[in-house]
Structures are given as C-alpha cells and as structure tokens.
Design a protein around this motif. Structure first.
Motif, short mmCIF file in Angstrom:
data_model
loop_
_atom_site.label_atom_id
_atom_site.label_comp_id
_atom_site.label_asym_id
_atom_site.label_seq_id
_atom_site.Cartn_x
_atom_site.Cartn_y
_atom_site.Cartn_z
N GLU A 7 -76.08 4.08 -16.84
CA GLU A 7 -77.12 5.06 -17.16
C GLU A 7 -77.82 5.49 -15.88
N LYS A 8 -77.92 6.79 -15.70
CA LYS A 8 -78.57 7.35 -14.52
C LYS A 8 -79.79 8.14 -14.95
N ALA A 9 -80.91 7.92 -14.29
CA ALA A 9 -82.14 8.62 -14.66
C ALA A 9 -82.05 10.09 -14.32
N VAL A 10 -82.66 10.90 -15.15
CA VAL A 10 -82.75 12.32 -14.86
C VAL A 10 -83.76 12.51 -13.74
N THR A 11 -83.44 13.36 -12.79
CA THR A 11 -84.29 13.48 -11.61
C THR A 11 -85.34 14.55 -11.75
N ASP A 12 -86.56 14.21 -11.40
CA ASP A 12 -87.65 15.16 -11.24
C ASP A 12 -87.80 16.11 -12.43
N THR A 13 -87.75 15.57 -13.64
CA THR A 13 -87.81 16.40 -14.82
C THR A 13 -89.10 17.17 -14.91
N ALA A 14 -90.22 16.48 -14.77
CA ALA A 14 -91.52 17.14 -14.93
C ALA A 14 -91.76 18.18 -13.84
N GLY A 15 -91.16 17.96 -12.68
CA GLY A 15 -91.40 18.88 -11.57
C GLY A 15 -90.46 20.06 -11.54
N GLY A 16 -89.56 20.14 -12.51
CA GLY A 16 -88.68 21.31 -12.57
C GLY A 16 -87.44 21.17 -11.71
N GLY A 17 -87.07 19.95 -11.37
CA GLY A 17 -85.88 19.75 -10.56
C GLY A 17 -84.62 19.80 -11.39
N ASP A 18 -83.51 19.45 -10.78
CA ASP A 18 -82.22 19.48 -11.47
C ASP A 18 -82.21 18.41 -12.54
N THR A 19 -82.00 18.81 -13.78
CA THR A 19 -82.04 17.86 -14.89
C THR A 19 -80.64 17.46 -15.36
N THR A 20 -79.63 17.72 -14.57
CA THR A 20 -78.28 17.29 -14.95
C THR A 20 -78.01 15.89 -14.43
N LEU A 21 -76.95 15.30 -14.95
CA LEU A 21 -76.48 14.01 -14.45
C LEU A 21 -75.19 14.27 -13.70
N PRO A 22 -75.26 14.50 -12.40
CA PRO A 22 -74.07 14.90 -11.63
C PRO A 22 -72.99 13.83 -11.65
N GLY A 23 -71.76 14.29 -11.82
CA GLY A 23 -70.64 13.37 -11.75
C GLY A 23 -70.46 12.51 -12.98
N LYS A 24 -71.23 12.79 -14.03
CA LYS A 24 -71.16 11.96 -15.23
C LYS A 24 -70.56 12.74 -16.39
N SER A 25 -69.75 12.05 -17.18
CA SER A 25 -69.30 12.60 -18.44
C SER A 25 -70.24 12.07 -19.51
N PRO A 26 -70.62 12.91 -20.46
CA PRO A 26 -71.57 12.46 -21.47
C PRO A 26 -70.91 11.55 -22.50
N LEU A 27 -71.73 10.76 -23.13
CA LEU A 27 -71.30 10.06 -24.33
C LEU A 27 -71.52 11.02 -25.50
N ILE A 28 -70.64 10.97 -26.47
CA ILE A 28 -70.76 11.81 -27.65
C ILE A 28 -71.23 10.94 -28.81
N LEU A 29 -72.32 11.37 -29.45
CA LEU A 29 -72.84 10.62 -30.59
C LEU A 29 -71.94 10.78 -31.80
N GLU A 30 -71.62 12.03 -32.09
CA GLU A 30 -70.80 12.31 -33.27
C GLU A 30 -70.36 13.76 -33.25
#
Length: 326
Positions: A7-30
């Motif tokens: 798990e990688k933290a989202v960077t600088d969310t409140a400050g308007g930074g990049d909210t992606t998780l670079p280099g990561k494939s998401p987990l799919i819930l359903e």
C-alpha cells in the motif's frame, strides 16, 4: 498465499498534488453486472479499490484503502469453526468484537479458502486489463440493446490513471459506452491527456461546498475538486465529455439548506442546468462491521433510517429554484 501488494500513500492530496499511485495496478473490489443505477441502460460496474478521500459516510467503506483486506459476514456464517482451526496466526475467535483480530491477521486467506459458506471473503483482487475487459465484454449484447455500457467506479479510478486509461482504451475498442464516477480529486492535465479521450460521460461528486467542512468530513480540501469541475464543465460546454454533478444527501452534513444552497449557486454560476441528488441509504453501515471498523457516523435515528420524502423534496426545490433540473 499473501497478495504481493504494497500500500502506497496518496501524495499531497489536500494540497492539490498528484493523487495517482504511480507504477501501481489497482485492486478490483468487484465487477457488478446488470446494474441499472450507475448510468444509462444496463451496465457493468468495475469497482476500484482505493480513494484519495475518506468520506465518513462512504457507502463502499471497503474501497477506501488501496491495499487488500478481508471481510466477515456474520449473516452467512454457519458456525462450523473451520476458519478458526485453519488460521495460522490464531487471529480468529468468537470472542473478538469483529471476529477477526486484524492486528494479528497476515492476510494469508487460509480462512477464506476453508470457509464453506462464503462468510469470509478476500477484499480486493488483482486483475489485468485483459481479464477485466473479458469479464465485462460478455455483456456487450445487453449494452447494445439497452444503450448501456461499463461504469468505472470505486473507490476512485483516477488514482490509477495509466491503468484506467489502458482499460478504457481496450473497452472503447469494443465500442462500449464508458462512464466515469469520480470524486474529482486528480490532476486535470493528466486526466485530459490519458483518460478523458475514452470517456463518454462523467458523474462528478460535489459533496460539501465549504473547504473546511469538506476536509472535516472527507479528509481533504475541495479547492482542486471545484477547479476540476469548472474546467470539465467548460470543456463539456465546448463539445467535450458530458458531465453530471451529483450530491449525496447525508443527514445533518450535506443535506443542510446552507450547503445545498451554496452548491446550487455554484453550479448555477457555471451555467449548469442538470444535477443529481443521491438519497441517503442507511444500509451501508453493516459494511463497516464486515471489515472490522466502527461506523464513522455512529448510530442514531437519522443515520439509521431512510430519508423523509418531504425533506428530499425540499432539497430538490433548492436546485429547481435556481433553474437546475434534478
């Protein structure tokens, strides 16, 4: 076997930074098929795991964290004890408040494999673009006859911009209508460059207008969200992707006259003529217990009940009075 996922933290969310998780494939819930509530026609909904917000009322609380998890549904349990004996960490016991001691649990999923009733389940699985496309592609005849398609939801699909764009590109090659459900917290330029070319429609959530209230209840400032909506709606007015703003009605939080008036006036100032109000559904609270968490809203008459029809009508009137169809 424990999933190979960090798990990688989202960077600088409140400050308007990049909210992606670079280099990561998401987990799919359903992947939920035959949906009539997530866009036009009959649709399949792909639920991504992970969100840059942490809304207290999240109706998919299991989707907040991008990492894997485990769920226990007491209603499905047949009390056979197979999971208790199979757990190598001794993390499962009827004495535990939520059945599983999640501090001990290593997510080896031995209990899931031995559970005969399905009461225990893995929350979040790795799927490739090809696997997802194959799963939703089976229902293309239903999409075509109903003018439906595939909805990308979550969680937040834009946290994984490159992956989501690759999936969208694959689905557009199959001529599938694509709808994106988003909280709006992402880098606009990156979205436009990667994902927007494949999206036919956007459902964009505007939950709370005041930044301080949004941060209090959703975990992040909403300045970037409002700016993204302005840009996307301007783009729509210029012939770009169709966008529909939506506001969930949460008792005592988002459904106040002050908040709804501020949102309606914001939308009206941009020329918006159509919006959606999502009525509160109290059934989500049980999901928190399944993943071993307290309900962030607590309990109470207004939080455990469906909304009064007269109150919903008053909420609608705030938008209608400003020329916005609900």
């Amino acid at each position: 076997m424990k999933m190979d996922y960090t798990e990688k933290a989202v960077t600088d969310t409140a400050g308007g930074g990049d909210t992606t998780l670079p280099g990561k494939s998401p987990l799919i819930l359903e992947i939920k098929g035959n949906s009539l509530d997530d866009g036009p026609g009959i649709r399949s909904v792909v639920f991504f795991k992970g969100c840059p917000l942490s809304c207290r009322w999240c109706h998919n609380p299991e989707s907040k964290s991008p990492g894997p998890g485990i769920s226990h549904d007491p209603a499905e349990c047949i009390d056979c004890g197979a999971c208790i004996t199979s757990c190598p960490e001794g993390a499962i016991s009827k004495k535990n408040r939520y059945f599983i001691n999640r501090e001990k649990c290593t997510l080896c999923y031995s209990c899931v494999e031995t559970c005969p009733s399905g009461a225990l389940s893995q929350v979040g699985t790795i799927m490739t673009v090809e696997e997802i496309a194959a799963a939703v592609g089976k229902d293309i005849p239903f999409y075509k006859t109903s003018e439906g398609g595939v909805t990308l939801s979550g969680g937040e699909p834009t946290m994984y911009m490159e992956f989501t764009a690759a999936l969208a590109r694959s689905l557009k090659a199959l001529e599938i209508h694509l709808l994106l459900e988003t909280c709006g917290l992402f880098v606009y330029e990156k979205y436009m460059d990667t994902l927007d070319p494949f999206i036919d429609m956007i459902y964009f959530d505007i939950k709370l207008f005041e930044p301080a209230e949004h941060k209090k209840h959703c975990g992040a400032d909403n300045t970037l969200i409002h700016e993204n909506f302005r840009k996307l709606y301007r783009n729509y007015q210029d012939g770009g992707t169709e966008i529909l703003p939506r506001t969930p009605l949460i008792p005592g939080i988002t459904d106040t006259e002050h908040n709804l008036t501020a949102i309606a006036e914001f939308l009206s100032s941009l020329g918006v003529t159509k919006s959606a109000l999502l009525e509160y559904n109290p059934l989500w609270g049980a999901k928190c217990e399944k993943i071993g968490e307290e309900n962030p809203l607590g309990s109470g008459k207004s939080r455990d009940a469906w909304m009064d029809r007269d109150h919903v009508a008053r909420c609608r009137r705030i938008f209608l009075d400003r020329g916005i169809e609900v």
